[in-house]
Scaffold this motif. Structure first.
Motif, PDB file in Angstrom:
ATOM      1  N   ASP A  75       1.131  -0.970  -0.243  1.00  0.00           N
ATOM      2  CA  ASP A  75      -0.139   0.078  -0.662  1.00  0.00           C
ATOM      3  C   ASP A  75       1.127   1.376  -0.063  1.00  0.00           C
ATOM      4  OD1 ASP A  75      -2.181   1.997   0.745  1.00  0.00           O
ATOM      5  OD2 ASP A  75      -1.302   1.874   2.647  1.00  0.00           O
ATOM      6  N   ASP A  77      -0.209   4.739   1.677  1.00  0.00           N
ATOM      7  CA  ASP A  77      -0.339   5.923   2.167  1.00  0.00           C
ATOM      8  C   ASP A  77      -0.655   5.217   3.555  1.00  0.00           C
ATOM      9  OD1 ASP A  77      -0.700   8.771   0.717  1.00  0.00           O
ATOM     10  OD2 ASP A  77      -2.476   6.664   0.276  1.00  0.00           O
ATOM     11  N   THR A  79       1.888   2.914   4.791  1.00  0.00           N
ATOM     12  CA  THR A  79       2.880   1.794   4.573  1.00  0.00           C
ATOM     13  C   THR A  79       3.793   2.294   3.489  1.00  0.00           C
ATOM     14  OG1 THR A  79       0.838   0.864   4.561  1.00  0.00           O
ATOM     15  CG2 THR A  79       2.339  -0.158   3.505  1.00  0.00           C
ATOM     16  N   ASP A 194      -1.630  -1.094   6.307  1.00  0.00           N
ATOM     17  CA  ASP A 194      -1.729  -0.419   6.915  1.00  0.00           C
ATOM     18  C   ASP A 194      -3.548  -0.076   7.482  1.00  0.00           C
ATOM     19  OD1 ASP A 194      -2.015   2.343   5.458  1.00  0.00           O
ATOM     20  OD2 ASP A 194      -3.296   2.593   6.946  1.00  0.00           O
ATOM     21  N   ASP A 198      -6.148  -3.464   3.113  1.00  0.00           N
ATOM     22  CA  ASP A 198      -5.131  -3.286   1.799  1.00  0.00           C
ATOM     23  C   ASP A 198      -5.292  -4.963   2.172  1.00  0.00           C
ATOM     24  OD1 ASP A 198      -4.159  -0.805   1.792  1.00  0.00           O
ATOM     25  OD2 ASP A 198      -3.235  -1.146   3.866  1.00  0.00           O
TER      26      ASP A 198
HETATM   27 MG    MG Z   1      -2.672   2.891   3.631  1.00  0.00          MG
END
Ligand code: MG
Length: 218
Positions: A75, A77, A79, A194, A198
């Motif tokens: 991922d 953002d 991450t 996060d 995901d």
């Molecule tokens: Mg994210």
């Protein structure tokens, strides 16, 4: 009233009483205290927690039999990249105009433990694919930001297109993993992100869930 009827009403009353006392009100905390707690978490505990998650993830990857098509899905953002600076500057709020400005500035830094995990995977010959909920208009800025942050050897970056609007993050991401597996021939050995969205929906083995106390995406 018969004894049977009385015991029936007593039973209903007891059930209602149990139901009433078992449903607790949601925990409400003072907003400024909550923000302070989140800031303290990121200042004092986040790094340690991330270190141990990544050490464990590397151990899990080393136990797998790898092939030349083995791939790990990242991922973006919270991450690969940290938007903590944006969050602080906007007092943990989402302001579309400010968020767009932040994305197009291409200055989100790498989260160091995730970068270390990425480097380990690349050195093992594992392919890296980014799947993000960011839009296709943000593709180039996101691509540039990833490269600037040191992620220079990835196979693909997949952003959300118009066709994907209306899908949940879980639906969008798992559908892309399915396509990568069935149409592109990748063998996805894991996901790192996060949010649970995901990881859920199949086409992955190892699920590296990172902490995020800033926001939630379903
Ligand atoms: Mg994210």
């Amino acid at each position: 009233m018969t004894d049977k009827k009385i015991s029936f009403f007593v039973g209903i009353f007891l059930l209602l009483f149990i139901f009433q006392t078992s449903s607790q009100p949601p925990l409400v905390v003072n907003l400024s205290e909550a923000k302070k707690a989140v800031k303290e978490y990121y200042a004092y505990r986040y790094n340690e927690e991330m270190d141990s998650i990544i050490i464990d993830a590397i151990q899990q990857v080393k136990q797998l039999n790898l092939s030349k098509n083995s791939a790990f899905v990242f991922d973006v953002d919270e991450t690969a990249l940290s938007n903590f600076e944006y969050e602080i500057n906007n007092d943990f709020g989402y302001v579309k105009k400010e968020w767009d400005k932040w994305v197009f500035a291409e200055k989100a830094p790498a989260i160091k433990q995730v970068k270390q995990f990425y480097d380990t995977l690349i050195s093992m010959g594992i392919k890296v694919i980014f799947i993000t909920g960011r839009t296709e208009e943000q593709f180039q800025a996101t691509y540039n930001n990833l490269v600037k942050a040191g992620y220079t050897k990835f196979d693909t970056l997949i952003c959300r297109t118009k066709e994907d609007f209306g899908k949940t993050a879980k639906e969008f991401k798992s559908q892309k993993r399915k396509e990568l597996t069935i149409q592109k021939g990748y063998f996805i050995i894991g996901t790192i992100g996060d949010q649970w969205s995901d990881h859920e929906g199949g086409y992955t083995i190892i699920k590296v869930k990172l902490p995020n106390y800033l926001y939630k995406v379903d």
